[in-house]
Motif scaffolding. Structure first.
Motif, PDB file in Angstrom:
ATOM      1  N   ASN A  66      -0.409   5.071  -4.938  1.00 17.80           N
ATOM      2  CA  ASN A  66       0.277   4.170  -4.015  1.00 17.80           C
ATOM      3  C   ASN A  66      -0.624   2.979  -3.693  1.00 17.80           C
ATOM      4  N   LEU A  67      -0.036   1.959  -3.126  1.00 21.82           N
ATOM      5  CA  LEU A  67      -0.741   0.715  -2.861  1.00 21.82           C
ATOM      6  C   LEU A  67      -1.924   0.911  -1.923  1.00 21.82           C
ATOM      7  N   GLY A  68      -1.766   1.735  -0.910  1.00 22.90           N
ATOM      8  CA  GLY A  68      -2.846   1.965   0.054  1.00 22.90           C
ATOM      9  C   GLY A  68      -4.083   2.549  -0.599  1.00 22.90           C
ATOM     10  N   ILE A  69      -3.883   3.529  -1.454  1.00 22.30           N
ATOM     11  CA  ILE A  69      -5.020   4.151  -2.150  1.00 22.30           C
ATOM     12  C   ILE A  69      -5.686   3.140  -3.077  1.00 22.30           C
ATOM     13  N   ALA A  70      -4.879   2.419  -3.830  1.00 28.79           N
ATOM     14  CA  ALA A  70      -5.437   1.430  -4.767  1.00 28.79           C
ATOM     15  C   ALA A  70      -6.250   0.372  -4.025  1.00 28.79           C
ATOM     16  N   ARG A  71      -5.724  -0.128  -2.932  1.00 29.35           N
ATOM     17  CA  ARG A  71      -6.454  -1.135  -2.148  1.00 29.35           C
ATOM     18  C   ARG A  71      -7.748  -0.570  -1.582  1.00 29.35           C
ATOM     19  N   ALA A  72      -7.704   0.642  -1.052  1.00 29.53           N
ATOM     20  CA  ALA A  72      -8.914   1.244  -0.473  1.00 29.53           C
ATOM     21  C   ALA A  72     -10.009   1.403  -1.530  1.00 29.53           C
ATOM     22  N   VAL A  73      -9.635   1.862  -2.708  1.00 29.50           N
ATOM     23  CA  VAL A  73     -10.617   2.038  -3.785  1.00 29.50           C
ATOM     24  C   VAL A  73     -11.190   0.693  -4.212  1.00 29.50           C
ATOM     25  N   ILE A  74     -10.329  -0.292  -4.387  1.00 30.75           N
ATOM     26  CA  ILE A  74     -10.788  -1.605  -4.821  1.00 30.75           C
ATOM     27  C   ILE A  74     -11.727  -2.230  -3.807  1.00 30.75           C
ATOM     28  N   ARG A  75     -11.390  -2.123  -2.530  1.00 34.35           N
ATOM     29  CA  ARG A  75     -12.254  -2.693  -1.481  1.00 34.35           C
ATOM     30  C   ARG A  75     -13.605  -1.994  -1.455  1.00 34.35           C
ATOM     31  N   SER A  76     -13.625  -0.695  -1.706  1.00 34.36           N
ATOM     32  CA  SER A  76     -14.901   0.029  -1.665  1.00 34.36           C
ATOM     33  C   SER A  76     -15.783  -0.314  -2.874  1.00 34.36           C
ATOM     34  N   CYS A  77     -15.202  -0.913  -3.911  1.00 33.94           N
ATOM     35  CA  CYS A  77     -15.946  -1.245  -5.121  1.00 33.94           C
ATOM     36  C   CYS A  77     -16.273  -2.725  -5.248  1.00 33.94           C
ATOM     37  N   GLU A  78     -16.031  -3.492  -4.190  1.00 32.49           N
ATOM     38  CA  GLU A  78     -16.265  -4.935  -4.262  1.00 32.49           C
ATOM     39  C   GLU A  78     -17.702  -5.276  -4.579  1.00 32.49           C
TER      40      GLU A  78
END
Length: 146
Positions: free
Chosen positions: A133-145
């Motif tokens: 889902n979008l929330g999980i994808a966003r959380a992972v991406i933000r943590s990998c910035e």
């Protein structure tokens, strides 16, 4: 065993699948590959991902699960999307603190996220809506910035 001749033949078949591929051996590509490995650890079911230089549209590192998923072509167009959106926001005359952070492209069964990174790059991630889902994808991406 790694045999250079066989690796060149395999490259002719198309992009490597299920493998993070840096564009070269330089420090920027190595850092981009590390970033993609972090994304992959958080989103193992993703369809494709890349770290891309915005101005050139060239990938520093890529990952895909399918040879049909034409990342190089898509990344160039996505770099254009980022450049156009920056121009549009500039035309609006928004305050400086209103900077572009992320672009979401929603398809029927896929989500494509473009997360802007420092050094004029963006992180591109494509996932299947049925797996992530979008929330999980966003959380992972933000943590990998990074």
């Amino acid at each position: 065993m790694q045999i250079p001749f066989l690796q060149r033949i395999q490259a002719l078949a198309g992009p490597a699948i299920n493998k993070v591929v840096p564009a070269d051996a330089g420090p920027a590509a190595t850092a981009a590959a590390t970033q993609l490995r972090q994304v992959l650890a958080g989103l193992p079911e993703l369809l494709g991902a890349a770290v891309v230089a915005i101005e050139s549209g060239q990938a520093l590192a890529t990952y895909t699960t399918s040879r049909e998923f034409n990342l190089p072509k898509a990344l160039g167009h996505n770099a254009d999307v980022v450049r156009q959106q920056r121009r549009a926001l500039q035309a609006l005359g928004l305050p400086a603190e209103e900077a572009l952070e992320e672009i979401l492209i929603t398809l029927r069964h896929q989500l494509h996220l473009l997360r802007l990174l420092p050094n004029d790059r963006f992180l591109y991630v494509a996932v299947d809506c049925r797996d992530t889902n979008l929330g999980i994808a966003r959380a992972v991406i933000r943590s990998c910035e990074g």
